[in-house]
Design an enzyme around this catalytic site. Structure first.
Site, PDB file in Angstrom:
ATOM      1  N   HIS A   1      -6.248   6.224  -7.448  1.00  0.00           N
ATOM      2  CA  HIS A   1      -7.712   6.233  -7.269  1.00  0.00           C
ATOM      3  C   HIS A   1      -8.397   7.116  -8.314  1.00  0.00           C
ATOM      4  CE1 HIS A   1      -8.770   3.866  -3.787  1.00  0.00           C
ATOM      5  NE2 HIS A   1      -7.841   4.424  -3.038  1.00  0.00           N
TER       6      HIS A   1
ATOM      7  N   CYS B   1      -6.093  -0.272   1.875  1.00  0.00           N
ATOM      8  CA  CYS B   1      -6.919   0.794   1.307  1.00  0.00           C
ATOM      9  C   CYS B   1      -8.236   0.820   2.066  1.00  0.00           C
ATOM     10  CB  CYS B   1      -7.169   0.504  -0.173  1.00  0.00           C
ATOM     11  SG  CYS B   1      -8.274   1.695  -0.965  1.00  0.00           S
TER      12      CYS B   1
ATOM     13  N   HIS C   1      -0.640   5.934  -4.367  1.00  0.00           N
ATOM     14  CA  HIS C   1      -1.876   5.213  -4.039  1.00  0.00           C
ATOM     15  C   HIS C   1      -3.107   6.085  -4.310  1.00  0.00           C
ATOM     16  CE1 HIS C   1      -4.261   2.400  -1.328  1.00  0.00           C
ATOM     17  NE2 HIS C   1      -5.067   3.423  -1.472  1.00  0.00           N
ATOM     18  N   GLU C   2      -3.056   7.323  -3.833  1.00  0.00           N
ATOM     19  CA  GLU C   2      -4.237   8.195  -3.948  1.00  0.00           C
ATOM     20  C   GLU C   2      -4.459   8.656  -5.392  1.00  0.00           C
ATOM     21  OE1 GLU C   2      -6.260   8.199  -1.582  1.00  0.00           O
ATOM     22  OE2 GLU C   2      -4.896   7.359  -0.095  1.00  0.00           O
TER      23      GLU C   2
HETATM   24 ZN    ZN Z   1      -7.127   3.652  -1.281  1.00  0.00          ZN
END
Ligand code: ZN
Length: 182
Positions: free
Chosen positions: A156, A110, A152-153
């Protein structure tokens, strides 16, 4: 015009990001932010960037996996990861659904946990419903690496980092990843 990417420990990375209204998406401010995020991601370089990573707690993501990034991997590696080039795309207010199918583990890093990677299990198939940069509704059915990037995004935007999902015994510096695990 690129922006500093904030690092783990910054409270913004742990907040639930705010949804954008249609009017906000059309605003000059958000259109400019999309450009800044695109450049910041490209210069990092990375294949995805969420607005909280540049200190903006908004439900906004950019993704782009360029052909040139894939050249660092063998054909077998790309096939195993089901990784293909992805055109630049903007994802706003996403709703993610994990689809039936396998969970797969790969090393993942990341831009906000700079210099480290570790094995992260992710669903192989996801569906994402969101808006694009024109505030048009979009449905994405993604598999493989694309599905991993989306998970993953979108994490966030919920204040979740890949280190929360990582098998921490595999947490390694990038240098040691290249020396021992690649
Ligand atoms: Zn990330």
């Amino acid at each position: 015009m690129k922006h500093t990417i904030i690092q783990t420990g910054d409270p913004t990375l742990r907040q639930l990001a705010k949804e954008l209204t249609i009017a906000e998406i059309h605003s000059e401010e958000i259109q400019h932010l999309i450009e800044v995020m695109h450049e910041t991601m490209h210069e990092a370089p990375g294949v995805g960037l969420a607005a909280p990573q540049i200190g903006k707690s908004l439900q906004l993501i950019v993704i782009e996996d360029r052909e040139e990034y894939l050249q660092n991997f063998s054909e077998a590696q790309l096939k195993r990861r089901q990784r293909v080039p992805l055109p630049f795309q903007v994802i706003i207010n996403p709703k993610i659904t994990i689809e039936l199918g396998d969970t797969v583990e790969f090393y993942e890093g990341c831009l906000s946990v700079e210099g480290f990677v570790g094995l992260v299990p992710r669903a192989l198939n996801v569906k994402v419903e969101c808006l694009n940069e024109c505030a048009e509704p979009v449905t994405i059915n993604a598999t493989g690496w694309y599905a991993r990037i989306l998970q993953h995004e979108i994490d966030h935007l919920q204040g979740t980092l890949c280190i929360d999902r990582m098998n921490m015994q595999t947490f390694t510096t990038l240098e040691n990843y290249h020396n021992y695990w690649k």
